[in-house]
Design a protein around this motif. Structure first.
Motif, short mmCIF file in Angstrom:
data_model
loop_
_atom_site.label_atom_id
_atom_site.label_comp_id
_atom_site.label_asym_id
_atom_site.label_seq_id
_atom_site.Cartn_x
_atom_site.Cartn_y
_atom_site.Cartn_z
N VAL A 84 0.85 -1.20 0.00
CA VAL A 84 0.00 0.00 0.00
C VAL A 84 0.88 1.24 0.00
CG1 VAL A 84 -1.80 1.27 1.22
CG2 VAL A 84 -1.81 -1.24 1.23
N ALA A 85 0.69 2.11 -1.00
CA ALA A 85 1.54 3.30 -1.17
C ALA A 85 0.88 4.55 -0.62
CB ALA A 85 1.88 3.50 -2.64
N SER A 86 1.69 5.43 -0.07
CA SER A 86 1.24 6.77 0.33
C SER A 86 2.33 7.76 -0.04
CB SER A 86 0.93 6.84 1.82
OG SER A 86 2.09 6.55 2.59
N ASN A 87 1.92 8.99 -0.35
CA ASN A 87 2.85 10.01 -0.82
C ASN A 87 2.71 11.30 -0.04
OD1 ASN A 87 1.96 8.40 -3.52
ND2 ASN A 87 4.11 8.94 -3.59
N GLN A 88 3.82 12.04 0.00
CA GLN A 88 3.82 13.41 0.52
C GLN A 88 4.60 14.26 -0.47
OE1 GLN A 88 5.01 13.90 4.60
NE2 GLN A 88 4.05 12.00 5.24
N VAL A 89 4.28 15.55 -0.52
CA VAL A 89 4.99 16.44 -1.43
C VAL A 89 5.18 17.81 -0.79
CG1 VAL A 89 2.87 17.20 -2.62
CG2 VAL A 89 5.08 17.33 -3.81
N PHE A 90 6.35 18.39 -1.00
CA PHE A 90 6.65 19.78 -0.64
C PHE A 90 7.04 20.51 -1.90
CE2 PHE A 90 7.71 17.63 3.33
CZ PHE A 90 7.27 18.52 4.30
N LYS A 91 6.59 21.77 -2.03
CA LYS A 91 7.07 22.66 -3.09
C LYS A 91 7.54 23.93 -2.40
CE LYS A 91 3.88 20.83 -6.58
NZ LYS A 91 2.84 21.16 -7.59
N TYR A 92 8.75 24.38 -2.75
CA TYR A 92 9.33 25.51 -2.03
C TYR A 92 10.52 26.08 -2.80
CZ TYR A 92 12.57 21.85 -0.46
OH TYR A 92 13.46 20.80 -0.41
N CYS A 93 11.11 27.15 -2.27
CA CYS A 93 12.29 27.77 -2.86
C CYS A 93 13.55 27.03 -2.42
CB CYS A 93 12.41 29.22 -2.42
SG CYS A 93 11.04 30.29 -2.94
N GLY A 94 14.47 26.84 -3.36
CA GLY A 94 15.72 26.15 -3.04
C GLY A 94 16.92 26.98 -3.41
N GLY A 95 18.05 26.70 -2.75
CA GLY A 95 19.21 27.54 -2.93
C GLY A 95 20.45 26.87 -3.47
N ASP A 96 20.37 25.65 -3.89
CA ASP A 96 21.55 25.05 -4.49
C ASP A 96 21.19 24.51 -5.87
OD1 ASP A 96 20.76 22.19 -4.40
OD2 ASP A 96 20.89 22.46 -2.24
N ASP A 97 22.23 24.12 -6.61
CA ASP A 97 22.00 23.77 -8.01
C ASP A 97 21.99 22.26 -8.25
OD1 ASP A 97 25.40 24.49 -9.22
OD2 ASP A 97 24.65 23.26 -7.57
N GLU A 98 21.72 21.49 -7.18
CA GLU A 98 21.61 20.05 -7.36
C GLU A 98 20.42 19.75 -8.27
OE1 GLU A 98 21.71 16.12 -4.53
OE2 GLU A 98 20.81 17.94 -3.76
N PRO A 99 20.65 19.18 -9.47
CA PRO A 99 19.57 19.07 -10.44
C PRO A 99 18.55 18.00 -10.13
CG PRO A 99 21.57 18.11 -11.33
CD PRO A 99 21.93 18.72 -10.01
N HIS A 100 19.01 16.91 -9.54
CA HIS A 100 18.09 15.81 -9.29
C HIS A 100 18.72 14.90 -8.24
CE1 HIS A 100 14.50 13.67 -10.97
NE2 HIS A 100 15.02 12.70 -10.23
N TRP A 101 17.92 14.41 -7.32
CA TRP A 101 18.45 13.58 -6.24
C TRP A 101 17.40 12.56 -5.84
CZ3 TRP A 101 17.13 13.47 -0.84
CH2 TRP A 101 18.05 12.76 -0.04
N ILE A 102 17.80 11.30 -5.73
CA ILE A 102 16.88 10.23 -5.34
C ILE A 102 17.51 9.41 -4.23
CG2 ILE A 102 15.62 8.16 -6.08
CD1 ILE A 102 15.69 9.22 -8.93
N TYR A 103 16.76 9.24 -3.15
CA TYR A 103 17.18 8.37 -2.05
C TYR A 103 16.17 7.23 -1.95
CZ TYR A 103 17.87 6.51 2.60
OH TYR A 103 18.08 5.66 3.65
N ARG A 104 16.69 6.00 -1.84
CA ARG A 104 15.81 4.84 -1.69
C ARG A 104 16.32 3.93 -0.59
NH1 ARG A 104 16.00 4.48 -7.85
NH2 ARG A 104 14.00 5.32 -8.54
N GLU A 105 15.38 3.28 0.11
CA GLU A 105 15.71 2.20 1.02
C GLU A 105 14.55 1.21 1.03
OE1 GLU A 105 14.80 3.30 5.52
OE2 GLU A 105 16.13 4.80 4.63
#
Length: 199
Positions: free
Chosen positions: A60-81
């Motif tokens: 069973v899947a559940s999601n959360q999302v944040f949208k906000y201002c960011g200050g670094d240029d990291e283009p994409h980042w994925i963490y999994r466990e």
């Protein structure tokens, strides 16, 4: 363990440092989209950022999302466990134009095929360590073993010590979303190991 995983995204979302750009700012605990006010970011915050999490427990899947201002240029980042019963993914996307983060987030699908790496699998409440004869077969890009202990679990009213071992996709402890909490003492230890490869 769900309380631990959910807490990760709060910490990552609000540690942004980051010419003015207008970004959607909002938060939702139900799905991969939210709507909110458009605000002009402060000086040094040059990206609009969307941070999305997914927890799958017993299918069973559940999601959360944040949208906000960011200050670094990291283009994409994925963490999994992943454990035997729970999969967690945290994904950060940046974009550079006004209101570019207003669309629904698109989580990068994980690969479910085994990769030949096995990790010890355990979870223990009210402890700073856990060990087990049980193992988990890692999948996709999760080719490392994770050990985390500290005040990372929540019983609904307070945080308490627990420990876990399972698969992850990060190569070193400093890439863990809660690595900064080692300095504060909330996290006692984060270790990444190579795991057990099939012969």
């Amino acid at each position: 363990m769900n309380a631990f995983l959910t807490g990760v995204i709060f910490l990552v979302a609000f540690t942004a440092t980051g010419t003015s750009i207008d970004c959607v700012t909002c938060y939702s605990t139900d799905g991969t989209d939210c709507s909110g006010e458009v605000r002009t970011c402060t000086e040094g915050q040059t990206f609009c950022r969307t941070l999305t999490s997914e927890i799958k427990k017993d299918g069973v899947a559940s999601n959360q999302v944040f949208k906000y201002c960011g200050g670094d240029d990291e283009p994409h980042w994925i963490y999994r466990e992943e454990s035997l019963t729970t999969f967690f993914q945290l994904e950060v996307e940046n974009c550079e134009t006004d209101k570019c983060n207003e669309k629904p987030a698109q989580l990068t699908p994980s690969v479910n095929t085994t990769n030949g790496v096995k990790c010890m699998h355990c979870f223990k409440d009210y402890s700073t360590d856990c060990n087990s004869e049980k193992t988990i077969e890692c999948t996709g890009d999760m080719n490392k073993c994770l050990f985390v202990s500290g005040n990372i679990c929540n019983n609904g009213t307070a945080f308490y010590a627990c420990a876990l071992r399972h698969c992850t996709n990060i190569a070193s402890a400093d890439l863990h979303p809660r690595y900064d909490e080692v300095d504060t003492g909330n996290i006692q230890k984060i270790e990444i190991s190579e795991g057990i490869k099939d012969a």
